[in-house]
Design an enzyme around this catalytic site. Sequence first.
Site, PDB file in Angstrom:
ATOM      1  N   SER A  90      37.799  35.048  40.252  1.00  0.00           N
ATOM      2  CA  SER A  90      38.009  33.950  39.355  1.00  0.00           C
ATOM      3  C   SER A  90      37.295  32.745  39.955  1.00  0.00           C
ATOM      4  O   SER A  90      36.662  32.735  40.827  1.00  0.00           O
ATOM      5  CB  SER A  90      39.711  33.668  39.528  1.00  0.00           C
ATOM      6  OG  SER A  90      39.930  33.078  40.726  1.00  0.00           O
ATOM      7  N   TYR A 104      37.638  33.971  34.743  1.00  0.00           N
ATOM      8  CA  TYR A 104      38.641  33.018  34.294  1.00  0.00           C
ATOM      9  C   TYR A 104      38.683  31.915  35.007  1.00  0.00           C
ATOM     10  O   TYR A 104      38.455  31.819  36.297  1.00  0.00           O
ATOM     11  CB  TYR A 104      40.013  33.645  33.865  1.00  0.00           C
ATOM     12  CG  TYR A 104      40.727  34.410  34.932  1.00  0.00           C
ATOM     13  CD1 TYR A 104      41.619  33.785  35.811  1.00  0.00           C
ATOM     14  CD2 TYR A 104      40.234  35.567  35.529  1.00  0.00           C
ATOM     15  CE1 TYR A 104      42.343  34.309  36.850  1.00  0.00           C
ATOM     16  CE2 TYR A 104      40.539  36.369  36.557  1.00  0.00           C
ATOM     17  CZ  TYR A 104      41.751  35.604  37.131  1.00  0.00           C
ATOM     18  OH  TYR A 104      42.298  36.326  38.315  1.00  0.00           O
TER      19      TYR A 104
END
Length: 97
Positions: free
Chosen positions: A2, A35
């Site tokens: 991430s 993300y």
Amino acid sequence: GSLGIDLDLLDQVGMLPFEKILVVNATNGERLETYAIPAERGSKIFSLNGAAARRGAVGDIVTIMSFGNVDYNEASSVIPKIAVFNEENIVIQTKGI
């Protein structure tokens, strides 16, 4: 993996925690889809985490993009939000914000 992003910076550009993003590393040519996760407010942090950490190093220049789906009739009125940061991750230029 991430990308951790300072909550203040997420707020400034209108991104949401856990939003899907594309990260392009101009320093080494790597690209990854991941993300955004919230990092400590005020920290000015952008941090590749987990397997994504192998795609960049401290000091690399990256572009972070998020996308949205809009109706065809709405598309012409969408104004992209752009923020440019310096080496200390301080916003030095904005457009659409």
